[in-house]
Design a protein around this motif. Structure first.
Motif, PDB file in Angstrom:
ATOM      1  N   PHE A   1     -28.906   7.096 -18.499  1.00 26.77           N
ATOM      2  CA  PHE A   1     -29.888   8.088 -18.913  1.00 26.77           C
ATOM      3  C   PHE A   1     -31.188   7.978 -18.121  1.00 26.77           C
ATOM      4  CE2 PHE A   1     -27.079   9.243 -22.265  1.00 26.77           C
ATOM      5  CZ  PHE A   1     -27.472  10.522 -22.619  1.00 26.77           C
TER       6      PHE A   1
ATOM      7  N   ALA B   1     -30.334  10.249 -15.380  1.00 23.44           N
ATOM      8  CA  ALA B   1     -30.282  11.633 -15.860  1.00 23.44           C
ATOM      9  C   ALA B   1     -31.687  12.191 -16.076  1.00 23.44           C
ATOM     10  CB  ALA B   1     -29.477  11.696 -17.156  1.00 23.44           C
ATOM     11  N   VAL B   2     -32.578  11.392 -16.671  1.00 21.18           N
ATOM     12  CA  VAL B   2     -33.949  11.830 -16.936  1.00 21.18           C
ATOM     13  C   VAL B   2     -34.700  12.045 -15.619  1.00 21.18           C
ATOM     14  CG1 VAL B   2     -36.165  11.122 -17.910  1.00 21.18           C
ATOM     15  CG2 VAL B   2     -34.071  10.815 -19.233  1.00 21.18           C
TER      16      VAL B   2
ATOM     17  N   ILE C   1     -25.396  14.148 -15.715  1.00 24.69           N
ATOM     18  CA  ILE C   1     -25.705  14.192 -17.147  1.00 24.69           C
ATOM     19  C   ILE C   1     -24.412  14.296 -17.959  1.00 24.69           C
ATOM     20  CG2 ILE C   1     -26.802  15.580 -18.955  1.00 24.69           C
ATOM     21  CD1 ILE C   1     -28.938  16.316 -16.829  1.00 24.69           C
TER      22      ILE C   1
ATOM     23  N   SER D   1     -22.798  11.006 -17.975  1.00 23.33           N
ATOM     24  CA  SER D   1     -23.584  10.127 -18.840  1.00 23.33           C
ATOM     25  C   SER D   1     -23.245  10.370 -20.309  1.00 23.33           C
ATOM     26  CB  SER D   1     -25.081  10.355 -18.607  1.00 23.33           C
ATOM     27  OG  SER D   1     -25.447  10.038 -17.287  1.00 23.33           O
ATOM     28  N   CYS D   2     -23.010  11.619 -20.656  1.00 26.35           N
ATOM     29  CA  CYS D   2     -22.628  11.940 -22.041  1.00 26.35           C
ATOM     30  C   CYS D   2     -21.295  11.301 -22.391  1.00 26.35           C
ATOM     31  CB  CYS D   2     -22.551  13.443 -22.239  1.00 26.35           C
ATOM     32  SG  CYS D   2     -24.156  14.248 -22.184  1.00 26.35           S
TER      33      CYS D   2
ATOM     34  N   VAL E   1     -32.164   6.205 -25.705  1.00 24.67           N
ATOM     35  CA  VAL E   1     -32.573   7.339 -24.871  1.00 24.67           C
ATOM     36  C   VAL E   1     -34.086   7.322 -24.647  1.00 24.67           C
ATOM     37  CG1 VAL E   1     -32.661   9.844 -24.734  1.00 24.67           C
ATOM     38  CG2 VAL E   1     -30.609   8.719 -25.593  1.00 24.67           C
TER      39      VAL E   1
ATOM     40  N   ASN F   1     -36.124   7.031 -21.136  1.00 29.07           N
ATOM     41  CA  ASN F   1     -37.222   7.909 -20.727  1.00 29.07           C
ATOM     42  C   ASN F   1     -38.441   7.108 -20.292  1.00 29.07           C
ATOM     43  OD1 ASN F   1     -37.011  11.086 -21.306  1.00 29.07           O
ATOM     44  ND2 ASN F   1     -35.640  10.004 -22.700  1.00 29.07           N
TER      45      ASN F   1
ATOM     46  N   ALA G   1     -37.702  16.696 -20.130  1.00 34.22           N
ATOM     47  CA  ALA G   1     -36.709  15.640 -19.953  1.00 34.22           C
ATOM     48  C   ALA G   1     -36.452  14.904 -21.262  1.00 34.22           C
ATOM     49  CB  ALA G   1     -37.178  14.658 -18.874  1.00 34.22           C
TER      50      ALA G   1
ATOM     51  N   SER H   1     -32.826  15.159 -23.091  1.00 33.11           N
ATOM     52  CA  SER H   1     -32.053  13.921 -23.193  1.00 33.11           C
ATOM     53  C   SER H   1     -31.789  13.538 -24.644  1.00 33.11           C
ATOM     54  CB  SER H   1     -32.779  12.776 -22.464  1.00 33.11           C
ATOM     55  OG  SER H   1     -34.074  12.570 -23.004  1.00 33.11           O
TER      56      SER H   1
ATOM     57  N   ALA I   1     -28.118  13.489 -26.387  1.00 32.67           N
ATOM     58  CA  ALA I   1     -27.648  12.262 -27.023  1.00 32.67           C
ATOM     59  C   ALA I   1     -27.236  12.518 -28.470  1.00 32.67           C
ATOM     60  CB  ALA I   1     -28.734  11.194 -26.952  1.00 32.67           C
TER      61      ALA I   1
END
Length: 820
Positions: free
Chosen positions: A457, A460-461, A706, A709-710, A753, A757, A789, A793, A797
């Motif tokens: 994450f 992804a962020v 992303i 990542s999920c 998450v 961040n 973001a 995110s 999540a």
């Protein structure tokens, strides 16, 4: 299971026997491998959902990685196909002006000869024009495409492959021409083109001397035909002047194989000063094979260019692949409880941890092989869209023997990395505990998986923030005023008869009479492209050592009115004042640079002539949309000749009808050329191509990251739900609602998450700040991308975890508690 266990024990005892012969050892190793392969395939078939998700996640990750690596390899290979690319250099010029140093690969026409004769270690040098479109005619076939005027050294330095003709005699004849294979086929079809004649711009008759292979797409200099430099001088007499202040061509230099680059570069540095008193420009040799990737200069030094974009894509490729591997780890260990009893039984009947690690790694390699096949299929399907987006022709190089070892190494790397942690973790279970049904100690496993999810994450962020800032910057520049009105402004290339100023004036009259245009003017270059510049300008009050670089362009009557800019003071060129041939307009930046008060009426000296300033024009963008407007001078277009007709379409007329009238008016005066016209705002949009590409690719591949990542988060949610199903069942029996349980399960993941961040914010800020630093006009980094973001995110999540957690909360608690 009993037969399998007996087999494993027997094989283990035989393999551990020191008297076993080498042949027996190899045979038994093969038998063990076949046995492990059968077990692996059975496990994968038994857990089809697990296999499908893992193959899908790894396949998408590998496909994304492959596409990005194909693109990076293509860009990296620019100009490296030339045999002597390591010894070939482009001559750059560094010019100090207004406290800065400007760099470009435009040089005087005498540079090549001077370098060849005066710089030690130089084997060859050539001068050439930059590719420009001309009309080539053979019979009824008329094709307008890019050609280059150059000398014989050019084709020796770049060693293009000759299909027909004599390489040693090529470009020796002033009326000779060399065609590429594809261009020759367009003109001549199946005829042999050698010694046949074509017409250039319906004026010069040229004889085809040779045919060469098509210029590779990954070459910085793109053309369809080559012509002799002497023909260029014949067509443009001003080119013959030996002028060190006129930067008008490209100079290539090839050093001898053993020649020291540093010595040659040091010798060429002051070549301008040695040949022209007071010339402060410096020359340098820049490697040809770095020209495409490192063409951005700052204060005389290369600071990057497209290589920065490639680094981003390389990082993106590696991160997507690593995220896919992390996703595999999470999903594999999420099913640990299902594999625990298998591990316990196998250990109880004699399997070693080493053999179990081999078993699990074999499973991951099988999954990696399946994922690689899926990735090849996905890549093959996605490449047409990718090629259309990039205007390229990338293909999977199946016929290149180097591709297959690379693919195998990539597959093995992915399989081993992805399977390493699950193999070590699953093989560590103690047989007594798992066979008694005791809970496993999973604290460390959960912690590692949490770290992996945070890593996913974080990336992804960062991707979300960077993509948002790229689009903010692009929107900022596109919406920023450019200083003139590009809407409904058309530009038509000047060709053939239109080069006659009287014919141009007639065309202007016809266009205005037709009602298609409300205003018409002329320009010495494409309004969106670079052009001539000079430092040879003097003005009242100029300091002795003050060097200022001015852009200069020729403009026609009614230029200010036609492009829709603003005349701040004075007057513009107009048919009412036909005698203003020694007058010029300057822009605001020029006024500020010269420090003139009341500049209208002041006299400048340039090109050995005196020019009176007749008006001040508002700054407008001609070259880079990301940099401040440079000082500019505008003189009567008759002085240099027009290359572009600027037409302001009549706003009250239908556009399609107006375009038809314009085409007819142009064809009436010059019927031998196809009308070459384009809208100014469409060509202006091409200035943002690189940034749009970066934003689009970041968007697409960031989206894939992303998504993967999920899947990793789903793996952790599966594992946690499996571990806590008894707790959840007890809570349900005691009266907890579905919402209470979902809140409980989501809380831990939201923490992960949020932590991702917090780690990603400073990283993303550093990345986007460095990227934005290349632009003089840049958007400020706001809170919006970071807030977006966090929101995205957290929502992703919560949705991912809740989809799995609902299944657990809906399950009958008796099923989880009946064995307690």
């Amino acid at each position: 299971m009993c037969n399998l266990g007996t087999s494993l024990v027997n094989h283990k005892s035989i393999l551990s026997n020191k008297d076993t012969s080498g042949v027996d050892f190899i045979y038994l190793s093969v038998v063990m491998f076949r046995l492990n392969l059968k077990i692996a395939l059975r496990n994968l078939w038994k857990n089809k959902g697990f296999t499908f998700i893992n193959v899908g996640g790894l396949g998408i990750g590998l496909a994304s990685c492959m596409i990005l690596l194909l693109y990076v390899n293509y860009e990296w290979s620019f100009d490296k196909h030339f045999e002597n690319h390591k010894n070939t250099y482009v001559v750059y010029q560094n010019v100090p002006s207004s406290g800065k140093i400007f760099s470009w690969a435009w040089t005087p026409n005498v540079m090549a000869e001077e370098v060849r004769e005066k710089i030690p270690g130089v084997q060859r040098s050539s001068r050439s024009t930059y590719p420009r479109p001309n009309l080539v005619t053979y019979g009824d076939k008329k094709i307008k495409d890019k050609g280059v005027f150059t000398d014989a050294s050019f084709i020796k330095i770049l060693n293009y492959k000759f299909i027909k003709g004599n390489p040693d005699a090529a470009l020796k004849n002033v009326d000779g021409i060399i065609l590429t294979k594809t261009f020759a086929e367009k003109l001549f079809g199946t005829e042999d083109p050698i010694n046949k004649t074509v017409k250039l711009d319906n004026t010069n008759v040229l004889k085809v001397e040779a045919i060469i292979e098509d210029v590779p797409a990954n070459s910085s200099i793109q053309f369809q035909y080559l012509m002799n430099w002497a023909l260029f001088e014949k067509r443009e007499p001003w080119v013959r002047d030996r002028n060190w202040g006129n930067n008008m061509c490209l100079t290539l230099v090839q050093l001898k194989n053993n020649a020291p680059y540093d010595q040659a570069n040091a010798q060429i540095k002051d070549i301008y000063k040695r040949n022209q008193n007071g010339n402060t420009a410096k020359a340098l040799l820049f490697p040809l094979d770095k020209w495409h990737l490192y063409d951005q200069f700052e204060n005389g030094n290369s600071v990057g260019g497209k290589i920065d974009q490639l680094r981003i894509f390389m990082l993106l490729a590696v991160c997507i692949l690593m995220i896919a591997c992390v996703n595999f780890m999470n999903l594999s260990t999420a099913s640990s409880e299902k594999r625990a009893k298998e591990v316990g039984v196998r250990k109880a009947i004699g399997s070693t941890r080493k053999s179990l690690i081999s078993q699990f790694l074999l499973e991951s390699l099988i999954l990696a092989a399946m994922s690689t096949m899926l990735a090849l299929l996905l890549t093959e399907v996605a490449l047409p869209y990718f090629n259309q987006l990039l205007d390229l022709h990338l293909i999977i190089p199946f016929d290149n023997w180097m591709f297959w070892p690379f693919l195998i190494v990539l597959m093995l790397f992915t399989g081993l990395i992805a399977g390493s942690y699950p193999a070590l973790y699953l093989s560590s279970f103690e047989p007594v505990k798992v066979l008694k049904g005791l809970n496993l100690k999973v604290g460390s496993a959960v912690s590692i998986r949490k770290v992996l999810v945070v890593f996913q994450f974080v990336f992804a962020v960062c991707t979300i923030i960077c993509t948002a800032v790229i689009y903010q910057q692009l929107s900022f520049i596109q919406q920023k005023p450019i200083g003139y009105d590009s809407h409904n402004l058309l530009q038509v290339a000047v060709q053939g008869n239109l080069r006659d100023q009287n014919k141009l004036n007639l065309l202007k009259q016809n266009l205005l009479k037709s009602g298609a245009a409300s205003s018409v003017s002329f320009f010495s270059y494409d309004i969106n492209e670079g052009g001539n510049n000079t430092m040879d300008v003097e003005w009242p009050g100029k300091e002795l050592k003050q060097d200022v670089l001015f852009n200069h362009r020729g403009v026609g009557y009614d230029f200010v009115e036609t492009i829709g800019t603003q005349l701040i003071s004075g007057k513009e060129f107009s048919a009412q004042f036909p005698n203003d041939m020694t007058h010029m307009l300057i822009n605001e930046s020029a006024v500020a640079m010269m420090g003139l008060k009341d500049p209208v009426g002041k006299v400048l000296k340039w090109n050995d002539k005196s020019w009176t300033i007749m008006g001040i024009v508002k700054d407008f963008i001609v070259e880079s949309a990301y940099q401040r407007a440079a000082p500019m001078m505008f003189y009567p277009v008759q002085y240099s000749g027009a290359e572009t007709i600027l037409i302001r379409l009549n706003p009250s007329a239908n556009i399609e009808i107006s375009l038809t009238k314009i085409d007819e008016a142009v064809q009436q005066i010059e019927p031998n050329y196809p009308v070459d016209r384009k809208f100014v705002d469409e060509s202006f949009a091409l200035k943002f191509k690189n940034e749009q590409l970066l934003g689009t690719l970041s968007n697409w591949f960031g989206g894939f990251a992303i998504f993967i990542s999920c899947l990793g988060l789903l793996g952790l949610a599966l594992f946690m739900a499996e571990q806590r199903k008894r707790e959840i069942s007890i809570r349900k029996v005691l009266g907890a609602s579905t919402v209470n349980i979902l809140t409980l399960l989501n809380r831990d993941f939201i923490k992960l998450v949020v932590m991702a961040n917090l780690i990603a914010f400073p990283l993303a800020y550093i990345i986007v700040d460095k990227w934005l630093s290349a632009f003089e006009y840049r958007v400020s980094i706001s809170v919006l991308p970071f807030a977006m973001a966090v929101t995205l995110s957290v929502l992703i999540a919560m949705l991912t975890v809740s989809l799995q957690s609902v299944k657990v909360t809906k399950a009958n608690p008796i099923d989880a508690l009946k064995y307690q």
